[in-house]
Design an enzyme around this catalytic site. Structure first.
Site, PDB file in Angstrom:
ATOM      1  N   ASP A   1       0.836  -1.466   0.024  1.00  0.00           N
ATOM      2  CA  ASP A   1      -0.045   0.012   0.002  1.00  0.00           C
ATOM      3  C   ASP A   1       0.926   1.332   0.020  1.00  0.00           C
ATOM      4  OD1 ASP A   1      -2.096   1.699   0.172  1.00  0.00           O
ATOM      5  OD2 ASP A   1      -2.874   0.879   1.995  1.00  0.00           O
ATOM      6  N   ASP A   2       1.200   1.872  -1.158  1.00  0.00           N
ATOM      7  CA  ASP A   2       1.812   3.211  -1.145  1.00  0.00           C
ATOM      8  C   ASP A   2       3.317   2.992  -1.381  1.00  0.00           C
ATOM      9  OD1 ASP A   2      -0.776   4.286  -1.154  1.00  0.00           O
ATOM     10  OD2 ASP A   2      -0.248   5.749   0.691  1.00  0.00           O
TER      11      ASP A   2
ATOM     12  N   CYS B   1      -5.010   4.580  -4.592  1.00  0.00           N
ATOM     13  CA  CYS B   1      -5.374   3.223  -4.105  1.00  0.00           C
ATOM     14  C   CYS B   1      -6.703   2.512  -4.772  1.00  0.00           C
ATOM     15  CB  CYS B   1      -5.309   3.017  -2.937  1.00  0.00           C
ATOM     16  SG  CYS B   1      -6.672   3.352  -1.723  1.00  0.00           S
TER      17      CYS B   1
ATOM     18  N   HIS C   1     -11.080  -1.967   0.410  1.00  0.00           N
ATOM     19  CA  HIS C   1     -11.013  -0.677   0.067  1.00  0.00           C
ATOM     20  C   HIS C   1     -11.868  -0.463  -1.605  1.00  0.00           C
ATOM     21  CE1 HIS C   1     -10.651   3.784   0.357  1.00  0.00           C
ATOM     22  NE2 HIS C   1      -9.483   3.661   1.180  1.00  0.00           N
TER      23      HIS C   1
ATOM     24  N   ASP D   1       0.069  -0.648  -5.275  1.00  0.00           N
ATOM     25  CA  ASP D   1      -1.054   0.115  -5.702  1.00  0.00           C
ATOM     26  C   ASP D   1      -1.114   1.350  -6.263  1.00  0.00           C
ATOM     27  OD1 ASP D   1      -0.944   1.401  -3.292  1.00  0.00           O
ATOM     28  OD2 ASP D   1      -3.132   1.180  -2.402  1.00  0.00           O
ATOM     29  N   ASN D   2       0.041   2.097  -6.011  1.00  0.00           N
ATOM     30  CA  ASN D   2       0.411   3.425  -6.496  1.00  0.00           C
ATOM     31  C   ASN D   2       1.842   3.992  -6.142  1.00  0.00           C
ATOM     32  OD1 ASN D   2      -1.978   4.192  -3.944  1.00  0.00           O
ATOM     33  ND2 ASN D   2      -0.179   4.935  -3.883  1.00  0.00           N
TER      34      ASN D   2
END
Length: 470
Positions: free
Chosen positions: A37-38, A77, A141, A283-284
């Site tokens: 995540d990130d 995300c 999410h 995700d990003n």
């Protein structure tokens, strides 16, 4: 990377290579999809981080293929997660922002869908139809009641509603808990094919790590000699972090790496590694322009929330024993949407009719038997991000990338082969190329039914000054 570390990785690669493929391929491959995540493009040892320590993920790269130009389908995300689950572009799904985001400015962002469409067959649904046991551990999410993991093909759900940094001091982002639950699922499923989606909360804010890791990296950061500026211009008057030396973020990355190791070791102990596809990605892009700006994506520009390379380019590692050459690299531009048809093809499962409209299978690259068809990569973010990004779209064709800003219609043109940091806007010097790419981007938006922002009759500042913390 230090010489002893390079030698260790090369040795691991040699061991993996000498082992060779299994004598006979498995009837069905297991699949483990690991999503950070990130996590930024340069946040791993194997992708060039000078500060973070990720030996387990680095070893995974030595054993499989690493993609050097892999992209998330969005700079935040939820849209990227939707693209992975469906094989469709977020613009087509109208899931173009992180669910809950609603900043306004000169423009009013379009109303967007804040749940994964029920009619879509997710990766989990496709695997379950093929007889797989399916599980998610961690961040979903993609919608609440009526659009939870159990509504989209997952048999088993671990901690999908836990929140980042909400755990105990020794496990603030639940990395240990989630990976332990994932390992238990693997143990329980060892006698039948399984699809495991382990979606970590790390290294997303809030910025928390175990005290001993924070102290470890505080000492490491203190030993670094300062060199160069600590911030660089990201655009629109926003600064981006230029140095990787944040002790808490580094601890979060190490927690993530330890969690990945826990899952990989379980596969080894159970003798499942040789028949399990393992994918690791993010995700990003890394967070570098706001909310503490804990990492640096340099030489890439900006970070999470922006359609520059730092917000879109992310790691991708795929390990498939006997089918992917150990230590192999691919510099072909690919995107998160491609994981849907790729994983189904690798597992011998036909995608549902009409499902993967915006993706291509990466199997020819993975198995070194060909390239991909020529295609542009596209992004659509008609929103204001929490990180300072403004409504924009982007298109990459070959080495050329166009960024279009929706507030004023301005475009920027970059040659990524010569300028991966997007420092030199060539649009004024190559107006015809810029115009052609702009039309191509507009035609694509029309084809997928992309929603556009509209003028705000009462414009507001989307990024008002923050009140100082008391």
């Amino acid at each position: 990377m230090k010489l002893h570390r390079i030698f260790a990785l090369l040795t691991l690669g040699a061991i993996s290579s000498c082992a060779g493929p299994p004598a006979a391929g498995p009837a069905k491959w297991n699949v483990v999809l690991l999503l950070a995540d990130d996590l930024g493009w340069r946040d791993l040892g194997c992708t060039g981080s000078p500060f973070y320590e990720t030996p387990s993920i680095d070893r995974l790269a030595v054993q499989g293929m690493r993609f050097t130009q892999n992209y998330a389908a969005c700079n935040v995300c939820s849209p990227t997660r939707a693209s992975i689950m469906t094989g469709k572009h977020p613009a087509r799904l109208h899931t173009t922002n992180f669910f809950g985001g609603n900043r306004k400015g000169l423009l009013l962002p379009p109303e967007y869908r804040q749940s994964l469409p029920a009619e879509e067959t997710t990766l989990a649904g496709a695997f379950r139809r093929a007889g797989y046991r399916t599980a998610i551990a961690g961040k979903w999410h993609l919608g609440g009641k009526g659009s939870l993991p159990a509504d989209h093909g997952f048999d088993v759900v671990f901690g999908a509603e836990t929140k980042p940094a909400g755990g105990p001091p020794q496990d603030p982002h639940y990395s240990t808990q989630l990976s332990t639950q994932a390992a238990e699922f693997i143990e329980e499923s060892k006698d039948r094919p399984f699809f495991l989606y382990l979606a970590f909360h790390a290294p997303h804010v809030g910025l928390k790590t175990r005290p001993e890791l924070q102290e470890k990296y505080r000492r490491k950061a203190a030993a670094l000699a300062p060199a160069g500026p600590r911030e660089v211009d990201a655009g629109a008057g926003v600064k981006a972090r230029a140095v990787q030396d944040h002790p808490v973020y580094a601890g979060m990355v190490e927690e993530l790496d330890q969690a990945v190791d826990r899952v990989l070791r379980k596969l080894d102990v159970l003798g499942l590694a040789e028949r399990t596809i393992v994918v690791f990605t993010s995700d990003n892009g890394g967070l570098s322009t706001a909310e503490g700006s804990p990492t640096s994506n340099l030489p890439l520009r900006a970070g999470k929330g922006w359609n520059y390379e730092g917000g879109l380019r992310v790691p991708l590692i795929v390990r498939i024993p006997g089918r992917v050459g150990p230590g192999s690299l691919s510099d072909t531009p690919v995107i998160s949407t491609d994981l849907y048809p790729t994983l189904l093809e690798l597992a011998g499962i036909a995608p549902p009719p009409g499902q993967a409209l915006d993706a291509v299978s990466l199997v020819p690259l993975l198995e070194a038997r060909g390239g991909l068809p020529d295609r542009p990569l596209t992004w659509h973010y008609p929103h204001y991000s929490n990180q300072g990004g403004r409504p924009s779209g982007a298109l990459r064709s070959g080495s050329w990338k166009l960024v279009e800003w929706f507030e004023d219609g301005r475009v920027e043109l970059f040659d990524l082969a010569a300028d991966p940091g997007e420092e030199r806007d060539l649009a004024p010097r190559q107006p015809e190329r810029a115009a052609a790419l702009r039309k191509q981007l507009a035609d694509w938006r029309s084809a997928v039914g992309a929603q556009m922002p509209t003028l705000n009759p009462k414009p507001v500042d989307p990024f008002p000054p923050q009140k100082p913390e008391k």
